[in-house]
Scaffold this motif. Sequence first.
Motif, PDB file in Angstrom:
ATOM      1  N   THR A 110       0.848  -1.093  -0.175  1.00  0.00           N
ATOM      2  CA  THR A 110       0.000  -0.115  -0.011  1.00  0.00           C
ATOM      3  C   THR A 110       0.693   1.066  -0.068  1.00  0.00           C
ATOM      4  O   THR A 110       1.866   1.327   1.029  1.00  0.00           O
ATOM      5  CB  THR A 110      -0.983  -0.061   1.281  1.00  0.00           C
ATOM      6  N   GLN A 111       0.704   2.089  -1.002  1.00  0.00           N
ATOM      7  CA  GLN A 111       1.655   3.205  -1.212  1.00  0.00           C
ATOM      8  C   GLN A 111       0.820   4.347  -1.813  1.00  0.00           C
ATOM      9  O   GLN A 111      -0.063   4.357  -2.478  1.00  0.00           O
ATOM     10  CB  GLN A 111       2.856   2.696  -1.913  1.00  0.00           C
ATOM     11  N   THR A 112       1.385   5.466  -1.570  1.00  0.00           N
ATOM     12  CA  THR A 112       0.966   6.768  -1.937  1.00  0.00           C
ATOM     13  C   THR A 112       2.025   7.583  -2.708  1.00  0.00           C
ATOM     14  O   THR A 112       3.296   7.073  -2.386  1.00  0.00           O
ATOM     15  CB  THR A 112       0.101   7.676  -0.968  1.00  0.00           C
ATOM     16  N   ILE A 113       1.847   8.714  -3.221  1.00  0.00           N
ATOM     17  CA  ILE A 113       2.869   9.541  -4.151  1.00  0.00           C
ATOM     18  C   ILE A 113       3.128  10.823  -3.300  1.00  0.00           C
ATOM     19  O   ILE A 113       1.706  11.221  -3.097  1.00  0.00           O
ATOM     20  CB  ILE A 113       2.810   9.642  -5.435  1.00  0.00           C
ATOM     21  N   GLN A 114       4.086  11.400  -2.995  1.00  0.00           N
ATOM     22  CA  GLN A 114       4.040  12.647  -2.386  1.00  0.00           C
ATOM     23  C   GLN A 114       5.289  13.385  -3.077  1.00  0.00           C
ATOM     24  O   GLN A 114       6.377  12.901  -3.592  1.00  0.00           O
ATOM     25  CB  GLN A 114       4.765  12.400  -0.684  1.00  0.00           C
ATOM     26  N   ASP A 115       4.822  14.725  -3.402  1.00  0.00           N
ATOM     27  CA  ASP A 115       5.962  15.628  -3.946  1.00  0.00           C
ATOM     28  C   ASP A 115       6.203  16.705  -2.849  1.00  0.00           C
ATOM     29  O   ASP A 115       5.401  17.594  -2.446  1.00  0.00           O
ATOM     30  CB  ASP A 115       5.031  16.398  -5.295  1.00  0.00           C
ATOM     31  N   VAL A 116       7.315  16.523  -2.635  1.00  0.00           N
ATOM     32  CA  VAL A 116       7.703  17.165  -1.269  1.00  0.00           C
ATOM     33  C   VAL A 116       7.836  19.018  -1.722  1.00  0.00           C
ATOM     34  O   VAL A 116       8.148  19.752  -0.945  1.00  0.00           O
ATOM     35  CB  VAL A 116       9.131  16.831  -0.905  1.00  0.00           C
ATOM     36  N   ALA A 117       7.837  19.169  -2.973  1.00  0.00           N
ATOM     37  CA  ALA A 117       8.065  20.587  -3.572  1.00  0.00           C
ATOM     38  C   ALA A 117       6.716  21.333  -3.603  1.00  0.00           C
ATOM     39  O   ALA A 117       6.711  22.662  -3.996  1.00  0.00           O
ATOM     40  CB  ALA A 117       8.973  20.657  -4.817  1.00  0.00           C
ATOM     41  N   ASP A 118       5.542  20.540  -3.668  1.00  0.00           N
ATOM     42  CA  ASP A 118       4.173  21.201  -3.845  1.00  0.00           C
ATOM     43  C   ASP A 118       3.224  20.620  -3.018  1.00  0.00           C
ATOM     44  O   ASP A 118       2.658  20.058  -3.487  1.00  0.00           O
ATOM     45  CB  ASP A 118       3.785  20.840  -5.316  1.00  0.00           C
ATOM     46  N   PHE A 119       3.428  21.272  -1.897  1.00  0.00           N
ATOM     47  CA  PHE A 119       2.289  21.075  -0.811  1.00  0.00           C
ATOM     48  C   PHE A 119       1.227  22.290  -0.613  1.00  0.00           C
ATOM     49  O   PHE A 119       1.628  23.158  -0.845  1.00  0.00           O
ATOM     50  CB  PHE A 119       2.858  20.468   0.641  1.00  0.00           C
ATOM     51  N   PHE A 120      -0.045  22.124  -0.326  1.00  0.00           N
ATOM     52  CA  PHE A 120      -0.885  22.792  -0.332  1.00  0.00           C
ATOM     53  C   PHE A 120      -0.459  24.026   0.749  1.00  0.00           C
ATOM     54  O   PHE A 120      -0.632  25.214   0.462  1.00  0.00           O
ATOM     55  CB  PHE A 120      -2.214  22.446   0.100  1.00  0.00           C
ATOM     56  N   ASP A 121       0.157  23.530   1.905  1.00  0.00           N
ATOM     57  CA  ASP A 121       0.503  24.456   2.852  1.00  0.00           C
ATOM     58  C   ASP A 121       1.655  25.349   2.634  1.00  0.00           C
ATOM     59  O   ASP A 121       2.032  26.525   2.929  1.00  0.00           O
ATOM     60  CB  ASP A 121       0.946  23.905   4.144  1.00  0.00           C
ATOM     61  N   ASN A 122       2.366  24.991   1.585  1.00  0.00           N
ATOM     62  CA  ASN A 122       3.738  25.777   0.977  1.00  0.00           C
ATOM     63  C   ASN A 122       3.463  26.564  -0.270  1.00  0.00           C
ATOM     64  O   ASN A 122       4.433  27.340  -0.732  1.00  0.00           O
ATOM     65  CB  ASN A 122       4.788  24.559   0.360  1.00  0.00           C
ATOM     66  N   ARG A 123       2.158  26.754  -0.769  1.00  0.00           N
ATOM     67  CA  ARG A 123       1.789  27.307  -1.824  1.00  0.00           C
ATOM     68  C   ARG A 123       1.867  28.872  -1.458  1.00  0.00           C
ATOM     69  O   ARG A 123       1.381  29.053  -0.433  1.00  0.00           O
ATOM     70  CB  ARG A 123       0.660  26.812  -2.517  1.00  0.00           C
ATOM     71  N   SER A 124       2.166  29.765  -2.424  1.00  0.00           N
ATOM     72  CA  SER A 124       2.064  30.972  -2.375  1.00  0.00           C
ATOM     73  C   SER A 124       1.226  31.563  -3.497  1.00  0.00           C
ATOM     74  O   SER A 124       1.032  31.078  -4.628  1.00  0.00           O
ATOM     75  CB  SER A 124       3.421  31.910  -2.193  1.00  0.00           C
ATOM     76  N   GLY A 125       0.259  32.658  -3.344  1.00  0.00           N
ATOM     77  CA  GLY A 125      -0.192  33.383  -4.428  1.00  0.00           C
ATOM     78  C   GLY A 125      -1.570  32.658  -4.540  1.00  0.00           C
ATOM     79  O   GLY A 125      -2.132  32.188  -3.768  1.00  0.00           O
ATOM     80  N   ASN A 126      -2.319  32.874  -6.051  1.00  0.00           N
ATOM     81  CA  ASN A 126      -3.390  32.212  -6.374  1.00  0.00           C
ATOM     82  C   ASN A 126      -3.078  30.520  -6.441  1.00  0.00           C
ATOM     83  O   ASN A 126      -2.525  30.142  -7.135  1.00  0.00           O
ATOM     84  CB  ASN A 126      -3.916  33.030  -7.481  1.00  0.00           C
TER      85      ASN A 126
END
Length: 704
Positions: A534-550
């Motif tokens: 059982t696995q998922t994919i994570q993108d450490v560069a693009d998380f909701f909390d890290n986003r800026s702007g729109n």
Amino acid sequence: MGIANGYFDSNFADWQTAGDVCDVNITPYSGADEIDLMDSHAVIDTSRKAIDNVKEIIKGCRGILNFTYGFYKILVETTGSSSITLTEDNIIGGITVASKNKNSRYNRVLVNFINPSKNYQSDEVQFPPIDDSAEASADQHANMKTADGGILLEGRFDFPTLTNPYQAREMAEIILRRSRSSLDVVVKADGNAMELAIGDIVAITHATPSFSAKDFRVQGLVLNADMSVSLTLSEHQDSYYSFGTQIEAAEIPDTTLPNPFSVTAPASVTLTDELIEYNDGTVITRLNILVGASTDKFVQYYQVEAKLSTESDYKIVSQGTQLNHEMINVIDAKIYNVRVKAINSLGVSSDYTSANRTIVGSVAPPSDVTNFAINIINDEAHLTWTAISDLDLDYYIIRYSTATSGATWQNSIELADRIARPATTAVFPLKTGSYLIKARDKLGNESNNETIITTNIASVNYSSVSTVNEHTGFSGTKSSVSATTIDGTVYLALTASGALGSSDTTVPTSGSYLFNNSIDLGAKYKAQVAANITQTIQDVADFFDNRSGNFDDASAPFDGVSTSNCTTQLQVATSDDNVTYSSYSTFVVGEYEARYLKFQVLFTSTGTARSMISALSVTASVPIRREFDSDVSSTTGVKAITFTHAFKTSPAIGISAQGLATGDFYSITSKSVSGFSIQFKNSSGTGISKTFDWIAEGAGQVIP
């Protein structure tokens, strides 16, 4: 023309006089504003001889250019008086008098001029006018035609320097008047005529034609060797040059003629692109250009131009009357600027209509796989699907998940990482769960969506004998991977230099995890090994909390980058003695002959994405098999049966005895993986001999 001022007499006095004639103000029709008698608005072709251009200019003002006594002189025909009088004393020999012949006599004159009101196209006026009721009570043309014996005598003249219809019509009137009433005279005069020049007015007094100081204009002059002068003369009358009041020219309707110098641009430009394939299998991208037709009725063809957005200059792609154009072998993911103009039969171009397109081509993901189906034959899952039509298809990928519902691509493991085109079938060991398929193109793009087929049928010919679970703590040997708890769940993933979910985007390109647990089958068996993950994919560069702007302007999807940017591979190594192991090989479901099995997981990443494993286990199963014998004699004692090959687990035993009497029975003892013992007895418990058949069914077969 570069002529020195010394070639012009009296400070250009004659040129000033000629200009004054042209500048006379006249009223062309009742109520009109005043205009010049004559204007010249000429388009001059400088490649022609200068003298030819001068002749064209002076023709439009009734001008005559002379070179007399070393001076250039200009004369404009108008009213005037004679400069000298020639009498019979001056005329040598006879006098020839003639009226105009039919070839130079007109009852209608038409003059072509350039009309600014019609976008500087050629136009035409005539004299007498078609409707001359405002100028005479009778139809002048009809009267003159009758006088000429009913013959239409029409003269056509071009004056490209005239741009006013009233000036052009005045010119037509003068030509017609001179043609109908003037006499032509030829005389030879003495030296007194040497003062004359072409265009001068001379008076003739001669008894024979009864001329008394009658005015003539010099049309030709020849100096003879005996110092006499031969003159060709035409009758002059001031009335020829009286401007006749005209009627107002009709207003030109706005929609009568289209403007040839104004071309309507194409209505639109629509850009698409597609992959095309040549006979040799080469696949390229073609930009399709659809031109929306111009509404201009006089468009002759379209010119299509294009360039890369990074280039400065457009290049002509094609020209033609068709609306569909194409540009071959464009570059994927590049932006192309395309513009189109319409061109009419005069070579006049419209404004450009433009459009831009980012080329998709091979960058577009391949189509989703359709008609994915499963057929179960014995212990095999036979998978079939319909080939996708994408020209840049490279291969198919098939994955497996133990989930019978809700299976996803990222929560599954690869059964086959490359099934090359044009294959549309694959065979795998049968397992309960879901089989998933995607297509991948030559650029590594995957289908947007996986296609899933699920089965709850399990193989009846295998029995599970051992399972190892790693997800209780992932306590095995780690290389560039770590086990971290997030929201109460322990994940195994490539190690980021920051905490999971942080803004750190550094992820190793590879890593490995060696299982803490291995499997010992107890002996060498043929075993089927299946992994559950059982696995998922994570993108450490693009998380909701890290986003800026729109948020809608973010460069990546909400859940991170594509799953094709990271992979996990389960591998197995086998051994008969727990000392010497085979090399690791990738598996999901596979059969092996061994006693010992150990496992590892390999991680890869091509960006900032990584697989995160929350559950990981491997199960070993051995085949269900049977041994049997028939017509076996038991004797009266205990009969020992030894299996040809020992089972992994104690098998089930089935007995079928022949000729049993009422109360006879048998007992089985010493049952093990290698055999069993049996004794038949009668109702009193005394041993008896019987003939019987037996069958044993159990899991596994020890391999010598």
